[in-house]
Design a protein around this motif. Structure first.
Motif, PDB file in Angstrom:
ATOM      1  N   CYS A   1      -8.427  -5.927   6.338  1.00 46.59           N
ATOM      2  CA  CYS A   1      -7.308  -4.994   6.313  1.00 46.59           C
ATOM      3  C   CYS A   1      -7.853  -3.622   6.698  1.00 46.59           C
ATOM      4  N   CYS A   2      -7.148  -2.914   7.586  1.00 43.88           N
ATOM      5  CA  CYS A   2      -7.578  -1.588   8.008  1.00 43.88           C
ATOM      6  C   CYS A   2      -6.622  -0.546   7.420  1.00 43.88           C
ATOM      7  N   THR A   3      -7.167   0.446   6.725  1.00 50.66           N
ATOM      8  CA  THR A   3      -6.381   1.525   6.139  1.00 50.66           C
ATOM      9  C   THR A   3      -6.699   2.808   6.884  1.00 50.66           C
ATOM     10  N   LEU A   4      -5.660   3.496   7.377  1.00 52.31           N
ATOM     11  CA  LEU A   4      -5.826   4.727   8.136  1.00 52.31           C
ATOM     12  C   LEU A   4      -5.095   5.873   7.455  1.00 52.31           C
ATOM     13  N   THR A   5      -5.605   7.106   7.660  1.00 50.47           N
ATOM     14  CA  THR A   5      -4.967   8.280   7.070  1.00 50.47           C
ATOM     15  C   THR A   5      -4.400   9.189   8.157  1.00 50.47           C
ATOM     16  N   LYS A   6      -3.577  10.146   7.741  1.00 49.05           N
ATOM     17  CA  LYS A   6      -2.938  11.079   8.670  1.00 49.05           C
ATOM     18  C   LYS A   6      -3.932  11.878   9.490  1.00 49.05           C
ATOM     19  N   LEU A   7      -5.084  12.182   8.915  1.00 53.77           N
ATOM     20  CA  LEU A   7      -6.069  13.009   9.605  1.00 53.77           C
ATOM     21  C   LEU A   7      -7.132  12.190  10.335  1.00 53.77           C
TER      22      LEU A   7
ATOM     23  N   VAL B   1      -7.456   9.831  -1.461  1.00 58.75           N
ATOM     24  CA  VAL B   1      -6.643  10.783  -0.688  1.00 58.75           C
ATOM     25  C   VAL B   1      -7.013  12.189  -1.105  1.00 58.75           C
ATOM     26  N   SER B   2      -7.242  13.055  -0.115  1.00 64.41           N
ATOM     27  CA  SER B   2      -7.562  14.457  -0.394  1.00 64.41           C
ATOM     28  C   SER B   2      -7.070  15.306   0.784  1.00 64.41           C
ATOM     29  N   ALA B   3      -7.206  16.621   0.669  1.00 64.25           N
ATOM     30  CA  ALA B   3      -6.818  17.512   1.747  1.00 64.25           C
ATOM     31  C   ALA B   3      -7.669  17.249   2.990  1.00 64.25           C
TER      32      ALA B   3
ATOM     33  N   ALA C   1       0.843  -1.196   0.000  1.00 66.31           N
ATOM     34  CA  ALA C   1       0.000   0.000   0.000  1.00 66.31           C
ATOM     35  C   ALA C   1       0.876   1.244   0.000  1.00 66.31           C
ATOM     36  N   THR C   2       0.395   2.316  -0.649  1.00 62.91           N
ATOM     37  CA  THR C   2       1.162   3.559  -0.752  1.00 62.91           C
ATOM     38  C   THR C   2       0.478   4.700  -0.004  1.00 62.91           C
ATOM     39  N   ALA C   3       1.243   5.752   0.277  1.00 65.90           N
ATOM     40  CA  ALA C   3       0.716   6.947   0.930  1.00 65.90           C
ATOM     41  C   ALA C   3      -0.322   7.624   0.041  1.00 65.90           C
ATOM     42  N   GLY C   4      -0.203   7.470  -1.274  1.00 67.05           N
ATOM     43  CA  GLY C   4      -1.122   8.065  -2.225  1.00 67.05           C
ATOM     44  C   GLY C   4      -2.447   7.328  -2.353  1.00 67.05           C
TER      45      GLY C   4
END
Length: 180
Positions: free
Chosen positions: A140-146, A172-174, A90-93
């Motif tokens: 699978c759990c995917t989490l974001t920075k926010l 991914v968005s702002a 998985a990527t940051a994007g």
């Protein structure tokens, strides 16, 4: 080394001879160093490498590099596998790819690795999972920075060939931020 008292524990960094730039990625419990078990490595730039566990019986006391990397790359993940598992990168994007571990041939310690996933410019690998074959309803759990997240069944990720760009795993968005 084994110990009976908590006072006699030493930091792992004192037991090994690491340079200041080196850091621990994973600590794996290994009962026997056999050919049928592997260490699967993944780097920030999407390179992957599979090494037979038996290759690590020849490691020098001061250590031996497990993968040779370019200057701008770094090792991010190391996991023990059975040789016939599926791998999810998985990527940051927000992209991911699932492929068979068997598509990555076993390499010697001195090898540099091969492309596991083609990344967009300024993207980086943030996750590497090995699916245990035969496990039903694995998620699978995917989490974001926010703080946003999503849980997905492994069955939602189709198997592709190693080296592809992958599919969208998380938008991914702002508002939601990059995947972590």
């Amino acid at each position: 080394p084994l110990s009976n008292s908590i006072e006699s524990f030493s930091p792992l960094s004192r037991l090994t001879q690491l340079n200041r730039e080196e850091k621990f990625i994973a600590c794996l419990a290994v009962a026997k160093f056999v050919d049928e078990q592997y260490i699967f490595l993944a780097t920030r730039n999407g390179l992957v490498k599979r090494i037979a566990l038996s290759e690590f019986t020849k490691v020098k006391p001061g250590g031996t590099p497990a993968i040779h990397l370019k200057e701008e790359d770094e090792l991010r993940f190391a996991t023990q596998t059975s040789g016939n598992q599926d791998i999810l990168l998985a990527t940051a994007g927000g992209k991911c790819i699932r492929f068979s571990e068997e598509e990555v041939r076993a390499m010697g310690i001195s090898a540099g690795g091969i492309r596991g996933m083609e990344l967009e410019e300024k993207d980086s690998l943030v996750g590497c999972l090995a699916l245990q074959s035969g496990k039903q309803k694995t998620t699978c759990c995917t989490l974001t920075k926010l703080g946003y997240g999503k849980r997905s069944d492994w069955s939602e990720y189709s198997r592709y060939h190693r080296g592809g760009k992958g599919v969208v795993n998380h938008k991914v968005s702002a508002k939601v931020g990059e995947v972590v």
